[in-house]
Design an enzyme around this catalytic site. Structure first.
Site, PDB file in Angstrom:
ATOM      1  N   SER A 118       0.796  -1.233  -0.082  1.00  0.00           N
ATOM      2  CA  SER A 118       0.075   0.065  -0.013  1.00  0.00           C
ATOM      3  C   SER A 118       0.875   1.273  -0.117  1.00  0.00           C
ATOM      4  O   SER A 118       0.420   2.442  -0.171  1.00  0.00           O
ATOM      5  CB  SER A 118      -0.894  -0.015   1.270  1.00  0.00           C
ATOM      6  OG  SER A 118      -1.473  -1.005   1.380  1.00  0.00           O
ATOM      7  N   HIS A 139      -1.055  -2.710  -7.118  1.00  0.00           N
ATOM      8  CA  HIS A 139      -1.797  -2.516  -6.008  1.00  0.00           C
ATOM      9  C   HIS A 139      -3.276  -2.651  -6.049  1.00  0.00           C
ATOM     10  O   HIS A 139      -4.190  -1.656  -6.434  1.00  0.00           O
ATOM     11  CB  HIS A 139      -1.592  -1.052  -5.381  1.00  0.00           C
ATOM     12  CG  HIS A 139      -2.006  -0.818  -4.135  1.00  0.00           C
ATOM     13  ND1 HIS A 139      -2.626   0.687  -3.693  1.00  0.00           N
ATOM     14  CD2 HIS A 139      -2.371  -1.454  -2.919  1.00  0.00           C
ATOM     15  CE1 HIS A 139      -3.090   0.725  -2.567  1.00  0.00           C
ATOM     16  NE2 HIS A 139      -2.937  -0.676  -2.044  1.00  0.00           N
ATOM     17  N   GLU A 151      -3.927   0.026  -8.894  1.00  0.00           N
ATOM     18  CA  GLU A 151      -2.973   1.118  -9.217  1.00  0.00           C
ATOM     19  C   GLU A 151      -1.583   0.380  -9.687  1.00  0.00           C
ATOM     20  O   GLU A 151      -1.256  -0.705  -8.870  1.00  0.00           O
ATOM     21  CB  GLU A 151      -2.512   1.796  -7.745  1.00  0.00           C
ATOM     22  CG  GLU A 151      -3.364   2.937  -7.237  1.00  0.00           C
ATOM     23  CD  GLU A 151      -2.914   3.635  -6.116  1.00  0.00           C
ATOM     24  OE1 GLU A 151      -2.968   4.951  -5.959  1.00  0.00           O
ATOM     25  OE2 GLU A 151      -2.628   2.768  -5.090  1.00  0.00           O
ATOM     26  N   ASN A 189      -4.026   5.775  -1.203  1.00  0.00           N
ATOM     27  CA  ASN A 189      -3.674   5.865   0.084  1.00  0.00           C
ATOM     28  C   ASN A 189      -2.892   7.178   0.501  1.00  0.00           C
ATOM     29  O   ASN A 189      -2.952   7.567   1.738  1.00  0.00           O
ATOM     30  CB  ASN A 189      -2.478   4.747   0.496  1.00  0.00           C
ATOM     31  CG  ASN A 189      -3.212   3.529   0.630  1.00  0.00           C
ATOM     32  OD1 ASN A 189      -4.620   3.486   1.014  1.00  0.00           O
ATOM     33  ND2 ASN A 189      -2.801   2.465   0.056  1.00  0.00           N
TER      34      ASN A 189
HETATM   35  P1  NAD Z   1      -3.102  -9.810   6.502  1.00  0.00           P
HETATM   36  O1  NAD Z   1      -2.396  -9.443   7.636  1.00  0.00           O
HETATM   37  O2  NAD Z   1      -4.444  -9.975   6.042  1.00  0.00           O
HETATM   38  O3  NAD Z   1      -2.372 -10.653   5.546  1.00  0.00           O
HETATM   39  C1  NAD Z   1      -0.983 -11.260   5.485  1.00  0.00           C
HETATM   40  C2  NAD Z   1      -0.685 -12.596   5.164  1.00  0.00           C
HETATM   41  O4  NAD Z   1       0.906 -12.908   5.145  1.00  0.00           O
HETATM   42  C3  NAD Z   1      -0.903 -13.471   6.421  1.00  0.00           C
HETATM   43  O5  NAD Z   1      -1.956 -14.520   6.018  1.00  0.00           O
HETATM   44  C4  NAD Z   1       0.170 -14.033   6.798  1.00  0.00           C
HETATM   45  O6  NAD Z   1       0.231 -15.290   7.498  1.00  0.00           O
HETATM   46  C5  NAD Z   1       1.176 -13.999   5.810  1.00  0.00           C
HETATM   47  N1  NAD Z   1       2.546 -13.739   6.223  1.00  0.00           N
HETATM   48  C6  NAD Z   1       3.242 -13.233   7.136  1.00  0.00           C
HETATM   49  N2  NAD Z   1       4.764 -13.400   6.986  1.00  0.00           N
HETATM   50  C7  NAD Z   1       4.769 -13.910   5.794  1.00  0.00           C
HETATM   51  C8  NAD Z   1       5.968 -14.096   4.876  1.00  0.00           C
HETATM   52  N3  NAD Z   1       7.265 -13.864   5.445  1.00  0.00           N
HETATM   53  N4  NAD Z   1       5.844 -14.703   3.742  1.00  0.00           N
HETATM   54  C9  NAD Z   1       4.414 -14.952   3.382  1.00  0.00           C
HETATM   55  N5  NAD Z   1       3.449 -14.518   3.739  1.00  0.00           N
HETATM   56  C10 NAD Z   1       3.294 -14.014   5.131  1.00  0.00           C
HETATM   57  O7  NAD Z   1      -2.491  -8.590   5.496  1.00  0.00           O
HETATM   58  P2  NAD Z   1      -3.517  -7.986   4.023  1.00  0.00           P
HETATM   59  O8  NAD Z   1      -4.319  -6.834   4.562  1.00  0.00           O
HETATM   60  O9  NAD Z   1      -3.797  -8.916   3.372  1.00  0.00           O
HETATM   61  O10 NAD Z   1      -2.250  -6.825   3.383  1.00  0.00           O
HETATM   62  C11 NAD Z   1      -1.333  -7.772   2.612  1.00  0.00           C
HETATM   63  C12 NAD Z   1      -0.694  -6.610   1.763  1.00  0.00           C
HETATM   64  O11 NAD Z   1      -1.709  -5.903   1.062  1.00  0.00           O
HETATM   65  C13 NAD Z   1       0.062  -5.563   2.615  1.00  0.00           C
HETATM   66  O12 NAD Z   1       1.231  -5.087   1.905  1.00  0.00           O
HETATM   67  C14 NAD Z   1      -0.966  -4.287   2.463  1.00  0.00           C
HETATM   68  O13 NAD Z   1      -0.476  -2.934   2.753  1.00  0.00           O
HETATM   69  C15 NAD Z   1      -1.626  -4.601   1.427  1.00  0.00           C
HETATM   70  N6  NAD Z   1      -2.985  -4.086   1.161  1.00  0.00           N
HETATM   71  C16 NAD Z   1      -3.909  -4.122   1.861  1.00  0.00           C
HETATM   72  C17 NAD Z   1      -5.237  -3.613   1.930  1.00  0.00           C
HETATM   73  C18 NAD Z   1      -6.131  -3.705   2.797  1.00  0.00           C
HETATM   74  O14 NAD Z   1      -7.219  -3.129   2.389  1.00  0.00           O
HETATM   75  N7  NAD Z   1      -6.081  -4.536   3.957  1.00  0.00           N
HETATM   76  C19 NAD Z   1      -5.380  -2.757   0.503  1.00  0.00           C
HETATM   77  C20 NAD Z   1      -4.540  -2.845  -0.370  1.00  0.00           C
HETATM   78  C21 NAD Z   1      -3.342  -3.265  -0.036  1.00  0.00           C
END
Ligand code: NAD
Length: 282
Positions: A118, A139, A151, A189
């Site tokens: 993000s 993204h 994005e 963001n």
């Molecule tokens: P989340 O916490 O729901 O999921 C993260 C996952 O990564 C978990 O399942 C965890 O077990 C796993 N994980 C931890 N360490 C790891 C590793 N070393 N290798 C592989 N997997 C690993 O988080 P999320 O909300 O899915 O966010 C993930 C990414 O997407 C982030 O970079 C976040 O900024 C981005 N993002 C989030 C949103 C949102 O609305 N939540 C929107 C757009 C982008």
């Protein structure tokens, strides 16, 4: 030709990204460090496909096809043969840097490595690899199966070819891409997270109740949900991480995270994913 896609991290975003790729007939290798997260992701994908069926977005036979296209794994080496890889691990610089180093060694030399970050610098992630021209930001928005926007972020070294491939890839998923340069928060963001942070400050300063803050923004600016509901939906840890990236990246006090946001994360009230944030979901 991209046929097989690696998705790294099967959390909120990773399951949605796996869902859309698999639904559009890509083979997906879905990696996570946790078996429990992989199980949860598969269940969520099945549930969301059911919703799409109910609302007439997909046909019955697409459910099995989509699920059959996804292979879960906890072994990163299973990504060796993917044609494209998108990382959706937690918003943590060290975790992502480490993953990009490892992925660079594991996947084929022509494979594009994308990050769903993000806010973290794509240029910095690309510098962990020997293929900076093939590293890019892709993204997706949450929830991925529903939201049209992707994005696409070009790092300093991202090649025109990589950029064009990813644009085409986004369109093949029926997404509508918007291009951003690689500066903290990109487009959405950079604007959205400070707005949420300010809503949390309005609550922190006792200016209004959470319900009235959400009502004010929902009815007053025609947003589909208020900023505090949205914060719970995104995850407060993610909101804080992005706000900190803006704060550090621009060194501008206007991006200071609200102390209440920090406190909520310290308390483990991370929002919907844990059942409690500004609102209670239990
Ligand atoms: P989340 O916490 O729901 O999921 C993260 C996952 O990564 C978990 O399942 C965890 O077990 C796993 N994980 C931890 N360490 C790891 C590793 N070393 N290798 C592989 N997997 C690993 O988080 P999320 O909300 O899915 O966010 C993930 C990414 O997407 C982030 O970079 C976040 O900024 C981005 N993002 C989030 C949103 C949102 O609305 N939540 C929107 C757009 C982008």
């Amino acid at each position: 030709m991209i046929k097989t896609v690696g998705v790294v991290g099967a959390g909120q975003m990773g399951n949605g990204i796996s869902h859309v790729f698999a639904l559009h007939n890509y083979k997906v290798i879905m990696y996570d460090i946790s078996d429990a997260q992989l199980d949860k992701a598969l269940k969520t994908i099945e549930k969301n496909l059911g919703r799409q069926l109910k609302s007439g977005v997909i046909k019955e036979e697409q459910i099995k096809q989509t699920l059959d296209n996804i292979k879960p794994t906890t072994d990163l080496n299973d990504l060796a043969d993917v044609d494209f890889c998108v990382e959706a691990a937690p918003e943590n610089e060290e975790i992502k840097k480490d993953l990009f180093k490892k992925l660079d060694e594991i996947v084929k030399k022509d494979t594009i490595l994308a990050s769903n970050t993000s806010s973290i610098s794509i240029t910095m992630l690309s510098a962990q690899t020997n293929r900076p021209d093939k590293v890019i930001g892709m993204h997706f928005m949450n929830p991925v199966p529903v939201m049209k926007l992707v994005e696409v972020i070009r790092g300093l070294a991202t090649s025109e070819e990589t950029y064009n491939t990813v644009l085409e890839l986004a369109r093949s998923l029926e997404k509508d891409p918007a291009l951003a340069k690689d500066y903290p928060g990109f487009i959405v963001n950079r604007i959205l997270i400070p707005m949420i942070n300010e809503a949390i400050c309005v609550l922190y300063e006792g200016i209004a109740t959470k319900e009235d803050i959400d009502k004010g923004m929902k009815l007053g600016t025609n947003q589909p949900m208020g900023p505090l509901v949205l914060a719970d939906f995104i995850g407060l840890d993610t909101v804080l991480a992005i706000q900190n990236v803006l704060y550090e990246g621009f060194k501008d006090p206007k991006f200071r995270p609200c102390p209440l946001l920090v406190k909520m994360v310290e308390a483990g009230r991370l929002g919907r994913k844990v059942g409690k944030g500004f609102y209670d979901y239990t």
